[in-house]
Design a protein around this motif. Structure first.
Motif, PDB file in Angstrom:
ATOM      1  N   TRP A 122      72.822  29.943  18.977  1.00  0.00           N
ATOM      2  CA  TRP A 122      71.876  28.931  18.506  1.00  0.00           C
ATOM      3  C   TRP A 122      71.679  29.042  16.996  1.00  0.00           C
ATOM      4  O   TRP A 122      71.645  28.035  16.278  1.00  0.00           O
ATOM      5  N   THR A 170      60.139  29.434  21.412  1.00  0.00           N
ATOM      6  CA  THR A 170      59.961  28.877  22.763  1.00  0.00           C
ATOM      7  C   THR A 170      60.785  29.656  23.786  1.00  0.00           C
ATOM      8  O   THR A 170      60.289  30.024  24.865  1.00  0.00           O
ATOM      9  N   TYR A 171      62.050  29.912  23.459  1.00  0.00           N
ATOM     10  CA  TYR A 171      62.949  30.657  24.344  1.00  0.00           C
ATOM     11  C   TYR A 171      62.405  32.061  24.587  1.00  0.00           C
ATOM     12  O   TYR A 171      62.388  32.553  25.726  1.00  0.00           O
ATOM     13  N   TRP A 182      62.828  26.662  18.559  1.00  0.00           N
ATOM     14  CA  TRP A 182      63.567  26.952  19.777  1.00  0.00           C
ATOM     15  C   TRP A 182      63.541  28.446  20.084  1.00  0.00           C
ATOM     16  O   TRP A 182      63.340  28.851  21.238  1.00  0.00           O
ATOM     17  N   LEU A 196      63.853  23.571  13.470  1.00  0.00           N
ATOM     18  CA  LEU A 196      64.101  23.392  14.900  1.00  0.00           C
ATOM     19  C   LEU A 196      64.641  24.679  15.521  1.00  0.00           C
ATOM     20  O   LEU A 196      64.270  25.044  16.646  1.00  0.00           O
ATOM     21  N   LYS A 197      65.518  25.362  14.800  1.00  0.00           N
ATOM     22  CA  LYS A 197      66.038  26.637  15.297  1.00  0.00           C
ATOM     23  C   LYS A 197      64.904  27.625  15.535  1.00  0.00           C
ATOM     24  O   LYS A 197      64.855  28.310  16.566  1.00  0.00           O
ATOM     25  N   ARG A 241      71.595  21.631  13.767  1.00  0.00           N
ATOM     26  CA  ARG A 241      70.146  21.758  13.893  1.00  0.00           C
ATOM     27  C   ARG A 241      69.591  22.359  12.606  1.00  0.00           C
ATOM     28  O   ARG A 241      70.194  23.273  12.032  1.00  0.00           O
TER      29      ARG A 241
END
Length: 371
Positions: free
Chosen positions: A223, A240-241, A237, A233-234, A229
């Motif tokens: 990612w 969140t992950y 993410w 955003l990275k 991206r």
């Protein structure tokens, strides 16, 4: 081992070096207290189930092994023969397997080959690195995600559903679980952890979920390397992950306890999630926001992580042999001036500082040990 300079290497992710350096510093700190009888609770491993800050060190390192595979292999994956890359990874694995065995023979010559501990931290790193490299080269990310899930679920089934020979039932106790039985069968008791000889915290079966930890890191590294991206955003993410993985790990803990020695599936998700959150934070602060002033001390360790870890087994050993007026460094400079637990902690910090100075010499001379 080979020596390289910065001109030989692909562009590094600074936050990864910082995160890895902080992990190595913590690893040295917890492995080299002044007095093993006096240690602050967070600097000790859990007795069995549960997770202390110290229990995070090893999974964080394996997680970063996975991230590093992406950064070291991505540019080579499509340009060099896979067989050549796998052979190089195999060579590294063999070297990492041999180092701790030779070290044991140096420090414990009386035990000889008859009592050589075969599993261990570096052997697990070696196996995980090799397997993760092969999986990265030969499978797609979707396949690796399925392998990660299969490893965690499969390990859960093996440990909780299959009766252990001799015990007659599946269990998660130190000496009678399936992993301990396999280790005694394959390695024999004489080649297991010296504190027990009946089980090993880095046993063979536990390599399955340990590989999942590295695959977790590969997923995160993939990612981070995406060019479609933006950095914001990275980062979102990653947070969140990481948070989702921690939550799932805590839920799984209710019936498959978080346990470092067993490297349970809940432990993989919990620590992998925390590692992702930690890397996301350092990535945002360092690589996105450009806050690099505090990074130097950690980069010194992070760019020579394996060398620092190996030397952490030698330097404290020989420091302990130094006598001043018949007393050790610890007895002379620390024990008389601090409470027992603080003396032990200050001594450990001193050891970290000595090793940092050694690695600083390597760093300033652009010597980066690659195995």
């Amino acid at each position: 081992m080979t020596e390289t300079t910065t001109t030989d290497k692909p562009k590094r992710l600074l936050s990864l070096d910082v995160f890895r350096g902080a992990t190595i510093a913590m690893m040295i700190l917890v492995n080299d207290p002044g007095d093993w009888g006096h240690i602050y609770a967070p600097l000790e491993h859990s007795k069995w189930n549960g997770c202390t800050p110290t229990d995070l060190v090893f999974p964080f390192f394996l997680f970063m092994v996975g991230v590093s595979v992406i950064y070291s292999m991505e540019s080579k994956k499509d340009t060099l023969p896979h067989g050549k890359l796998i052979l190089k990874a195999l060579k590294r694995m063999v070297i990492l397997l041999i180092i701790p065995w030779v070290t044991q023979l140096i420090f414990h010559p009386d035990g000889g080959l008859a009592h050589l501990r075969l599993p261990g931290v570096l052997p697990r790193i070696a196996l995980v690195y090799f397997i993760a490299t092969v999986l990265y080269l030969k499978t797609s990310q979707k396949t690796r995600d399925w392998i990660l899930a299969g490893a965690l679920i499969g390990y859960f089934i093996i440990m909780t559903c299959i009766p252990v020979p001799g015990a007659g039932y599946a269990n998660l106790e130190p000496e009678t679980n399936m992993g301990a039985w396999i280790d005694r069968l394959i390695f024999t008791p004489d080649h297991l952890w010296r504190e027990s000889h009946t089980w090993d915290p880095e046993g063979l079966l536990g390599t399955i979920p340990a590989v999942a930890t590295a695959l977790f890191g590969i997923r995160v590294g993939t990612w981070l390397k995406r060019k479609d991206r933006d950095d914001q955003l990275k980062t979102v993410w990653l947070f969140t992950y990481g948070i989702r993985a921690v939550i799932v790990g805590l839920i799984w803990d209710l019936f498959f306890p978080i346990n470092k020695a067993l490297w349970t599936s809940s432990f993989v998700l919990y620590t992998g999630g925390l590692a992702t959150i930690g890397l996301a934070l350092t990535y945002w602060l360092i690589d996105v926001q450009g806050n690099k002033r505090f990074t130097y001390p950690f980069v010194v360790f992070g760019t020579n992580a394996i060398a620092a870890y190996v030397l952490s087994g030698f330097i404290p050993h020989y420091m302990g042999m130094i006598k001043i007026g018949g007393h050790s460094i610890y007895q002379t400079f620390f024990a008389p001036y601090f409470s027992p637990v603080n003396a032990s902690l200050v001594s450990a910090i001193f050891t970290v500082a000595i090793l940092w100075l050694v690695m600083w010499v390597f760093y300033t001379r652009k010597i980066f040990i690659k195995i």
